[in-house]
Design an enzyme around this catalytic site. Structure first.
Site, mmCIF file in Angstrom:
data_model
loop_
_atom_site.group_PDB
_atom_site.id
_atom_site.type_symbol
_atom_site.label_atom_id
_atom_site.label_comp_id
_atom_site.label_asym_id
_atom_site.label_seq_id
_atom_site.Cartn_x
_atom_site.Cartn_y
_atom_site.Cartn_z
ATOM 1 N N HIS A 160 37.624 -16.384 -31.065
ATOM 2 C CA HIS A 160 36.574 -17.429 -31.066
ATOM 3 C C HIS A 160 35.919 -17.657 -29.543
ATOM 4 C CE1 HIS A 160 34.150 -20.977 -31.948
ATOM 5 N NE2 HIS A 160 34.676 -21.462 -31.281
ATOM 6 N N ARG A 220 27.702 -17.066 -22.436
ATOM 7 C CA ARG A 220 27.737 -16.658 -21.015
ATOM 8 C C ARG A 220 28.111 -15.170 -20.998
ATOM 9 N NH1 ARG A 220 31.130 -20.972 -21.880
ATOM 10 N NH2 ARG A 220 32.863 -19.689 -21.989
ATOM 11 N N ASP A 230 35.080 -28.845 -38.536
ATOM 12 C CA ASP A 230 34.581 -29.314 -37.435
ATOM 13 C C ASP A 230 32.890 -29.068 -37.361
ATOM 14 O OD1 ASP A 230 34.310 -30.772 -34.919
ATOM 15 O OD2 ASP A 230 34.988 -29.156 -33.960
ATOM 16 N N GLN A 281 24.401 -28.735 -29.133
ATOM 17 C CA GLN A 281 25.388 -28.331 -28.127
ATOM 18 C C GLN A 281 25.176 -27.308 -26.934
ATOM 19 O OE1 GLN A 281 28.593 -26.110 -30.291
ATOM 20 N NE2 GLN A 281 30.058 -25.928 -28.728
ATOM 21 N N THR A 318 38.316 -23.618 -33.857
ATOM 22 C CA THR A 318 37.781 -22.518 -35.001
ATOM 23 C C THR A 318 38.836 -21.274 -34.688
ATOM 24 O OG1 THR A 318 35.405 -22.967 -34.157
ATOM 25 C CG2 THR A 318 35.884 -21.317 -35.340
HETATM 26 MN MN MN Z 1 36.018 -27.394 -33.287
#
Ligand code: MN
Length: 412
Positions: A127, A136, A228, A235, A345
């Site tokens: 992840h 990035r 989540d 974000q 995750t």
């Molecule tokens: Mn999370």
């Protein structure tokens, strides 16, 4: 074997016996233990004298959360599971069977714990690498990642139990074709899920005193499935330099049954090889990872058939729970009973095992096609997202049930 019929495909076999809080329409919350299609009502079991100290246990199990019970410690919580198992394994149906059992279909599940603090880690190397590549491209995995379980402090107030709808958040987002570095304010267009598992702290620690990796599991009561929810556009714009904030804290969902760590003992496995070798305070020995299968389905509002969108496994996690807890407390930070520490995750190595839409659709570029023919770069209003987790084979499954939530449209 039990006198009670337990379907072999049930998540809640005799090996599992997870704890939750429920009511049956009377708004009287009480503690229970899932077994097959039933719940053992722990208030009724206490009244029937199953555990001794009737008044004490009746009071403990009529609390609205499990915190006080969990705080009694593993010798007590494990004894309660043993007593219920003995009751279920009697050769003939006990006289008080009807009194103690509740049909799970008739129960409404509530938040099992009061969560004083919530921390989210970032422990899947797959992840972290995938997200890094998108956010990035020239520097996907930052140099600190292989040295420590990266984490951040999340928001405990917005953690909700499975079944609670999640409202699409509004916030600052950069839109394609807009002015550079100039956000608009509006509903997130990149609402996502994150497939995670979280552990529940069962024993507090003292401020100033680290928990060692060796002792970490004494402080872990059990585990829940954890979604989540994340707004990727919010974000992406806000996360530098202090990390996740409003793109994350509008809601996280947990499964209602807490699976005790002890129930997962047969499913312990070795973790991935860690390179470079961890610093001494992060060294662990033995089988510290868990072999828990995970699945995610998505159901659109105009179709009742769920589409499988991901299958993963907790065994892929690079950093284990003992390392997460040792790292979290190495500076003297203390933990409290009911704290939730989530894995981050859980993505596997193959594209069908990625644990978020961000990765499954690669930033929205390759939308997922659902059973009804519609496509999704990210979640739509009306979508129902469901996660499952289970260990073991039919007849002795140690499962988590599910964590589910429907996406509601943003507030006007
Ligand atoms: Mn999370």
């Amino acid at each position: 074997m039990s006198w009670l019929h337990i379907s072999p495909d049930s998540d809640f076999s005799l090996q599992n016996l997870p704890f939750g809080i429920f009511h049956t329409g009377d708004a009287q919350p009480r503690a229970g233990m899932a077994i097959g299609g039933h719940i053992v009502d722990l208030v009724a079991a206490a009244e029937a004298g199953l555990f001794g100290k009737r008044r004490f246990f009746k009071k403990i199990f009529t609390q609205a959360t499990l915190n006080d019970f969990i705080a009694l410690g593993k010798p007590v919580t494990n004894r309660i599971r043993r007593k219920v198992r003995e009751w279920l394994e009697q050769p003939t149906t006990p006289e008080n069977a009807l009194q103690l059992l509740v049909d799970r279909q008739t129960a409404i599940m509530l938040m099992p714990i009061r969560v004083p603090n919530y921390t989210d880690f970032y422990s899947s190397i797959e992840h972290a690498t995938n997200v890094g590549k998108m956010f990035r491209p020239d520097n996907p995995l930052l140099p600190n990642w292989r040295w420590m379980p990266i984490g951040y402090h999340g928001r405990a107030s917005s953690i909700v139990v499975s079944g609670t709808p999640i409202r699409r958040p509004k916030g600052q987002i950069l839109v394609p074709g807009g002015q550079p570095d100039t956000p608009i304010f509006g509903p997130s267009r990149q609402l996502d899920f994150e497939l995670e598992l979280a552990f529940v702290i069962g024993k507090e620690s003292t401020l100033g005193e680290p928990i060692t990796a060796e002792n970490a599991e004494e402080h872990i009561f059990g585990l829940v499935l954890f979604n989540d929810w994340s707004a990727r556009d919010i974000q992406r714009w806000e996360y530098v330099p202090l990390g996740p904030f409003l793109g994350k804290n509008f809601g996280s969902s947990i499964s209602p049954w807490i699976v005790p760590l002890e129930a997962l003992k047969p499913y312990r496995v070795k973790g991935p090889k860690q390179t470079p070798p961890p610093l001494d305070y992060l060294k662990t020995r033995g089988l510290k990872n868990l072999d828990i299968s995970l699945s995610v389905t998505l159901t659109s509002s105009n179709d009742s058939v769920p589409t499988l969108v991901s299958r993963s496994n907790t065994k892929y996690l690079y950093w284990n729970m003992a390392q997460q807890l040792a790292h979290h407390t190495v500076n003297g930070c203390n933990v409290q009973v009911g704290d939730l520490l989530a894995s981050g995750t859980i993505s596997g190595p193959t594209p069908d095992s990625y644990g978020s839409m961000l990765e499954l659709t690669w930033g929205g570029r390759n939308p997922i096609t659902l059973n009804d023919g519609t496509t999704r770069p990210f979640l739509q209003d009306g979508d129902v997202l469901t996660m499952h987790a289970w260990a073991g084979e039919e007849g002795e499954k140690v499962g988590f049930g599910s964590v589910e939530g429907e996406v509601l449209g943003a507030i006007e």
